[in-house]
Design a protein around this motif. Structure first.
Motif, PDB file in Angstrom:
ATOM      1  N   GLU A 283      12.505   5.867  -3.527  1.00 22.99           N
ATOM      2  CA  GLU A 283      10.906   5.751  -4.242  1.00 22.99           C
ATOM      3  C   GLU A 283      10.018   6.368  -3.013  1.00 22.99           C
ATOM      4  N   PRO A 284       8.678   6.623  -3.184  1.00 23.30           N
ATOM      5  CA  PRO A 284       8.329   7.032  -1.851  1.00 23.30           C
ATOM      6  C   PRO A 284       7.095   6.170  -2.267  1.00 23.30           C
ATOM      7  N   ILE A 285       7.777   3.898  -2.095  1.00 23.26           N
ATOM      8  CA  ILE A 285       6.661   3.503  -3.451  1.00 23.26           C
ATOM      9  C   ILE A 285       5.271   3.109  -2.188  1.00 23.26           C
ATOM     10  N   ILE A 286       5.197   3.291  -0.702  1.00 19.67           N
ATOM     11  CA  ILE A 286       4.275   2.999  -0.102  1.00 19.67           C
ATOM     12  C   ILE A 286       3.537   4.170   0.112  1.00 19.67           C
ATOM     13  N   ALA A 287       3.506   5.015  -0.343  1.00 13.34           N
ATOM     14  CA  ALA A 287       2.631   6.393  -0.095  1.00 13.34           C
ATOM     15  C   ALA A 287       1.963   6.251  -1.573  1.00 13.34           C
ATOM     16  N   ASN A 288       2.692   5.883  -2.689  1.00 17.11           N
ATOM     17  CA  ASN A 288       2.286   5.926  -4.244  1.00 17.11           C
ATOM     18  C   ASN A 288       1.074   4.990  -3.923  1.00 17.11           C
ATOM     19  N   MET A 289       1.735   3.008  -3.460  1.00 17.13           N
ATOM     20  CA  MET A 289       0.850   2.484  -2.915  1.00 17.13           C
ATOM     21  C   MET A 289      -0.654   2.164  -2.132  1.00 17.13           C
ATOM     22  N   THR A 290      -0.387   3.130  -1.348  1.00 16.56           N
ATOM     23  CA  THR A 290      -1.551   3.929  -0.709  1.00 16.56           C
ATOM     24  C   THR A 290      -2.841   4.602  -1.558  1.00 16.56           C
ATOM     25  N   PRO A 296      -5.410   1.901   3.612  1.00 17.89           N
ATOM     26  CA  PRO A 296      -3.875   2.254   4.486  1.00 17.89           C
ATOM     27  C   PRO A 296      -3.382   0.854   4.703  1.00 17.89           C
ATOM     28  N   VAL A 297      -2.151   1.308   4.979  1.00 17.64           N
ATOM     29  CA  VAL A 297      -1.130   0.291   5.440  1.00 17.64           C
ATOM     30  C   VAL A 297      -0.572   1.040   6.715  1.00 17.64           C
ATOM     31  N   SER A 298      -0.309   0.131   7.781  1.00 15.32           N
ATOM     32  CA  SER A 298       0.802   0.210   8.916  1.00 15.32           C
ATOM     33  C   SER A 298       1.943   0.236   8.622  1.00 15.32           C
ATOM     34  N   ILE A 299       2.684   0.808   9.119  1.00 10.01           N
ATOM     35  CA  ILE A 299       4.655   0.160   9.109  1.00 10.01           C
ATOM     36  C   ILE A 299       4.632   0.033  10.490  1.00 10.01           C
ATOM     37  N   LEU A 300       5.306  -1.769  10.537  1.00  8.48           N
ATOM     38  CA  LEU A 300       5.567  -2.124  12.083  1.00  8.48           C
ATOM     39  C   LEU A 300       7.013  -1.558  12.080  1.00  8.48           C
ATOM     40  N   SER A 301       8.041  -1.330  10.946  1.00  8.68           N
ATOM     41  CA  SER A 301       9.284  -1.779  11.274  1.00  8.68           C
ATOM     42  C   SER A 301       9.579  -0.736  10.058  1.00  8.68           C
ATOM     43  N   ALA A 302      11.057  -0.334  10.748  1.00  7.06           N
ATOM     44  CA  ALA A 302      11.538  -0.049   8.617  1.00  7.06           C
ATOM     45  C   ALA A 302      13.132   0.073   9.027  1.00  7.06           C
ATOM     46  N   ASP A 303      13.793   0.527   8.000  1.00  5.78           N
ATOM     47  CA  ASP A 303      15.095   0.646   8.360  1.00  5.78           C
ATOM     48  C   ASP A 303      15.754  -0.184   6.614  1.00  5.78           C
ATOM     49  N   SER A 304      17.313   0.752   6.867  1.00  9.01           N
ATOM     50  CA  SER A 304      18.460   0.791   5.364  1.00  9.01           C
ATOM     51  C   SER A 304      19.162   0.513   5.626  1.00  9.01           C
ATOM     52  N   ARG A 305      19.856  -0.747   4.111  1.00  8.76           N
ATOM     53  CA  ARG A 305      20.980  -1.205   4.292  1.00  8.76           C
ATOM     54  C   ARG A 305      22.095  -0.697   2.899  1.00  8.76           C
ATOM     55  N   TYR A 312      20.190  -0.173   0.096  1.00  9.02           N
ATOM     56  CA  TYR A 312      18.450  -1.269   0.365  1.00  9.02           C
ATOM     57  C   TYR A 312      17.658  -0.502   1.578  1.00  9.02           C
ATOM     58  N   GLY A 313      16.549  -0.792   0.993  1.00 14.06           N
ATOM     59  CA  GLY A 313      15.351  -1.027   3.140  1.00 14.06           C
ATOM     60  C   GLY A 313      14.443  -1.759   2.557  1.00 14.06           C
ATOM     61  N   GLN A 314      14.382  -1.955   3.836  1.00 12.91           N
ATOM     62  CA  GLN A 314      13.283  -3.179   3.894  1.00 12.91           C
ATOM     63  C   GLN A 314      12.014  -3.229   5.033  1.00 12.91           C
ATOM     64  N   MET A 315      10.806  -2.608   5.423  1.00 14.05           N
ATOM     65  CA  MET A 315       9.433  -2.896   6.269  1.00 14.05           C
ATOM     66  C   MET A 315       8.438  -3.953   5.975  1.00 14.05           C
ATOM     67  N   ILE A 316       7.845  -4.117   7.329  1.00 15.99           N
ATOM     68  CA  ILE A 316       6.925  -4.829   7.820  1.00 15.99           C
ATOM     69  C   ILE A 316       6.109  -3.956   7.842  1.00 15.99           C
ATOM     70  N   ILE A 317       4.905  -4.732   6.632  1.00 12.59           N
ATOM     71  CA  ILE A 317       4.333  -3.852   6.692  1.00 12.59           C
ATOM     72  C   ILE A 317       2.464  -4.181   7.391  1.00 12.59           C
ATOM     73  N   GLN A 318       1.062  -3.839   7.826  1.00 17.20           N
ATOM     74  CA  GLN A 318       0.436  -4.174   8.177  1.00 17.20           C
ATOM     75  C   GLN A 318      -0.755  -3.816   7.202  1.00 17.20           C
ATOM     76  N   ILE A 319      -1.632  -4.884   6.867  1.00 25.87           N
ATOM     77  CA  ILE A 319      -2.414  -4.767   5.729  1.00 25.87           C
ATOM     78  C   ILE A 319      -3.519  -5.160   5.838  1.00 25.87           C
ATOM     79  N   PRO A 320      -4.849  -4.738   5.368  1.00 28.82           N
ATOM     80  CA  PRO A 320      -6.381  -4.867   5.428  1.00 28.82           C
ATOM     81  C   PRO A 320      -6.374  -7.085   5.286  1.00 28.82           C
ATOM     82  N   GLU A 321      -7.586  -6.898   6.236  1.00 26.58           N
ATOM     83  CA  GLU A 321      -7.251  -8.883   5.825  1.00 26.58           C
ATOM     84  C   GLU A 321      -8.447  -8.763   4.949  1.00 26.58           C
TER      85      GLU A 321
END
Length: 358
Positions: A283-290, A296-305, A312-321
């Protein structure tokens, strides 16, 4: 297989096969003293595929060699099928070892013997009649998919084929458990996958317990039910999917993330690790979340297992302060059934407490 094997419950067997109690192994004395294992307590259940993972020097290979007493512990107990192996006579121990098969990274085949002869050899040593040993060896070659290679010598086989012969040899004595010491480390990715698929099939069809020593998280994620993360002692243990989603120890996080990956990107504390389970991975969860949070958020890294056949997927995102935006994002992600944890430089480097997982 052995009558000791119990009925499957929820894909795993509940009866303990190995129980390690206070297992410690020390090499050398005085200034040269090295503690390879320290107070290891662990239960491996009958019928499961159990992974033991750690970095180089963590004590993985020493631990697996203690399971069949190829290495004698300095302290503690190794209990196999309810029996403390260290209390047995040499003759009794040899008999118990017949139920503990083992394969190695280097295959350990006899170069002057054919595939059939390599598999038959330990059976003949145990006193089995040659005709019966030959029939059993052919049965095992069929099992590992190499019936046409019975007359081939190791030098005529690929690395993957040699490992299949080694697996057939280990299974010939009808063991309860197969110990695999970095069994795929010398193989290319495609061959590694085929060997792991074979081991999984053996576990499912024959009920053989499999213990895998590895330094590669991908191997554990491919076929293991549970995993112990080791760094001389046990750092954490649990179902593979749960350890991946919620690693609480520094060593587990270092194995899940390439070393330094987080630290190189972190500047501040406004970061989340988002883990998508199998139902949400596509699912496009990050896009739907935005869109839903208007933030908006920044995606620093992403991969799938791939863990036991589930993506399974994992992401590191930077969020607002802004705290309100932050809470809004976290609440949305949790509502979508994903695992969320706040990531700081400290948690990336030293591990995460269970309280930090949402």
């Amino acid at each position: 297989m052995s009558s000791y094997v119990t009925p499957v419950h929820d894909g795993l067997r509940e009866e303990p096969l190995f129980q390690l109690e206070g297992l410690t192994k020390v090499f050398g004395k005085g200034e040269e003293k090295v503690t390879a294992l320290q107070d290891v307590n662990l239960t491996i259940r009958a019928g499961e595929i159990f992974g033991i993972i750690g970095l180089s020097g963590a004590g993985k290979s020493t631990l697996i060699r203690c399971l069949n007493l190829l290495e004698r512990p300095s302290d503690g107990k190794v209990i196999f099928r309810g029996v403390d192996l260290q209390t047995l006579s040499k003759k009794e121990l040899l008999k118990e070892r017949q139920k503990i098969g083992m394969i190695f990274q280097s295959f350990n085949l006899l170069q002057q013997r054919t595939s059939l002869e390599n598999i038959r050899f330990p059976l003949e040593i145990s006193g089995m009649e040659k005709s019966k040993a030959t029939a059993r060896a052919r049965e095992m070659l069929e099992l590992v998919g190499l019936p046409e290679k019975e007359k081939a010598y190791p030098s005529e086989l690929s690395g993957g084929q040699q490992q299949r012969v080694a697996i057939a040899r280990a299974l010939a004595s009808d063991p309860d458990v197969l110990l695999c010491d970095e069994a795929t480390s010398a193989l290319d990715p495609a061959t590694t996958k085929s060997i792991l698929d074979l081991l999984k099939s053996i576990n499912e069809t024959l009920g053989v317990t499999i213990v895998i020593i590895t330094h590669e998280m991908s191997v554990v994620q491919a076929i293991c039910h549970r995993v112990a993360v080791i760094d001389t002692s046990i750092a954490e243990v649990g179902e593979v999917e749960k350890v991946f989603r919620r690693p609480t120890s520094r060593i587990a996080r270092e194995l899940i993330f390439p070393k330094g990956e987080l630290l190189e990107r972190l500047q501040g504390n406004n970061y989340l690790r988002v883990v998508f389970d199998g139902t949400a991975a596509n699912e496009p969860i990050i896009a739907n979340m935005t869109l839903a949070c208007q933030t908006p958020v920044s995606i620093l890294s992403a991969d799938s297992r791939n863990i036991d056949g589930i993506a399974y997927g994992q992401m590191i995102i930077q969020i607002p302060e802004d705290e309100q935006d932050k809470e809004k994002i976290i609440s949305y992600l949790i509502s979508r059934g994903v695992t969320v944890e706040e990531v700081t430089e400290d948690t990336a480097q030293n591990g995460l407490s269970k309280e930090g997982v949402k």
